[in-house]
Design a protein around this motif. Structure first.
Motif, PDB file in Angstrom:
ATOM      1  N   SER A  34       0.814  -1.215   0.000  1.00 52.70           N
ATOM      2  CA  SER A  34       0.000   0.000   0.000  1.00 52.70           C
ATOM      3  C   SER A  34       0.850   1.269   0.000  1.00 52.70           C
ATOM      4  O   SER A  34       0.349   2.350  -0.288  1.00 52.70           O
ATOM      5  N   VAL A  35       2.140   1.151   0.326  1.00 50.30           N
ATOM      6  CA  VAL A  35       3.073   2.266   0.168  1.00 50.30           C
ATOM      7  C   VAL A  35       3.642   2.181  -1.254  1.00 50.30           C
ATOM      8  O   VAL A  35       4.334   1.211  -1.603  1.00 50.30           O
ATOM      9  N   GLU A  36       3.316   3.160  -2.083  1.00 47.96           N
ATOM     10  CA  GLU A  36       3.739   3.115  -3.479  1.00 47.96           C
ATOM     11  C   GLU A  36       5.218   3.449  -3.597  1.00 47.96           C
ATOM     12  O   GLU A  36       5.706   4.424  -3.031  1.00 47.96           O
ATOM     13  N   ARG A  37       5.919   2.585  -4.344  1.00 44.62           N
ATOM     14  CA  ARG A  37       7.353   2.793  -4.536  1.00 44.62           C
ATOM     15  C   ARG A  37       7.790   2.031  -5.777  1.00 44.62           C
ATOM     16  O   ARG A  37       7.274   0.946  -6.083  1.00 44.62           O
ATOM     17  N   GLU A  38       8.719   2.591  -6.508  1.00 45.76           N
ATOM     18  CA  GLU A  38       9.220   1.928  -7.699  1.00 45.76           C
ATOM     19  C   GLU A  38      10.410   1.046  -7.342  1.00 45.76           C
ATOM     20  O   GLU A  38      11.402   1.531  -6.770  1.00 45.76           O
ATOM     21  N   TYR A  39      10.303  -0.237  -7.607  1.00 48.78           N
ATOM     22  CA  TYR A  39      11.359  -1.181  -7.258  1.00 48.78           C
ATOM     23  C   TYR A  39      12.074  -1.761  -8.472  1.00 48.78           C
ATOM     24  O   TYR A  39      13.147  -2.355  -8.341  1.00 48.78           O
ATOM     25  N   PHE A  40      11.484  -1.626  -9.672  1.00 50.11           N
ATOM     26  CA  PHE A  40      12.103  -2.283 -10.824  1.00 50.11           C
ATOM     27  C   PHE A  40      11.818  -1.489 -12.092  1.00 50.11           C
ATOM     28  O   PHE A  40      10.717  -0.937 -12.254  1.00 50.11           O
TER      29      PHE A  40
END
Length: 275
Positions: free
Chosen positions: A269-275
């Motif tokens: 639910s915490v938006e974050r770009e991982y790839f």
């Protein structure tokens, strides 16, 4: 003769020592690169000593130099109507015992979870103090002692504004101690690593296994966060089981914020770009 696990500090009577320390073999423990290593407790006393300093008024930090086991410390809470030792360490030097006796001794010992059980027999016998551990963790006692008094449920009131609260998570019986008289009456929470203080004082951590970086499940962290949020207990500061990792202000809000952020990372639910 008492043998001590060099990795975690658990103590065993020599005739009841397992091939691998029960605490290190558990999924919340770990072995060092050299596998299981033992030492005579009497030898450890020859090479280590206590370090004592005031953490804040009414609260003493008692550690070990050089660091031993998992490097933890104990906290002596001076409530004004009796002293409580929160968590425990293996070493108790005669001069440290004398100093504590001069401050009124110890009327109760309370332990957050089994990684702090090492040394409880030594301290309890010196001060003739009851040792309160939660009944859900009593099977992890490696050095039985008549002073141990298991407690049950989710709360236990001690004295002088001190109260034990079971949060679980790290261990089923993992507990914290709230003292309303700490922080100039704003309250403190002593946590061991049921809730772990960090070098960055804006955050705390919740883990199943700290050495192996195994996190608690998101639902368990959420439960802990909700429980703390619902308490009718405030605390300005948080003191964990290691020196230099206290939360100095707004500690209750820090715990709640950390739990919510942790859960958000795990459930996406915490938006974050991982790839």
């Amino acid at each position: 003769m008492v043998l001590v696990c060099l990795k975690c500090g658990a103590q065993y009577c020599a005739d009841a020592t397992p091939s691998i320390c029960m605490m290190c073999a558990d999924e919340r423990g770990s072995l060092g690169r050299n596998g299981q290593e033992w030492a005579k407790k009497s030898d450890v006393f020859k090479t280590h000593k206590n370090s004592v300093h005031e953490e804040e008024p009414g609260l003493l930090s008692i550690g070990t130099e050089p660091l031993f086991g998992i490097g933890q410390r104990a906290l002596l809470i001076q409530t004004g109507v009796g002293n409580i030792l929160w968590d425990c360490i293996n070493i108790l030097q005669p001069e440290t015992a004398k100093d504590i006796h001069s401050r009124g001794g110890i009327q109760a010992i309370a332990i957050s979870h089994p990684h702090f059980f090492g040394g409880i027999a030594t301290w309890a016998e010196e001060f003739d103090s009851p040792v309160y551990i939660h009944e859900k963790d009593k099977q992890f006692v490696t050095e039985p002692n008549s002073h141990i008094q298991p407690w049950s449920g989710d709360e236990k009131e001690l004295f002088g504004g001190a109260r034990l609260l079971r949060l679980g998570g790290h261990f089923p019986g993992s507990a914290v101690l709230h003292w309303s008289g700490g922080a100039d009456g704003k309250g403190i929470l002593c946590t061991g690593d049921t809730i772990q203080g960090l070098k960055d004082r804006r955050w705390v951590a919740f883990m199943l296994n700290f050495p192996l970086y195994m996190p608690l499940p998101a639902d368990q962290v959420a439960r802990i966060g909700r429980t703390v949020k619902a308490w009718q207990l405030d605390f300005e500061r948080l003191h964990c089981g290691w020196t230099g990792q206290s939360v100095d202000r707004n500690a209750k809000q820090v715990v709640i914020k950390s739990a919510e952020h942790y859960v958000g990372l795990l459930d996406g639910s915490v938006e974050r770009e991982y790839f």
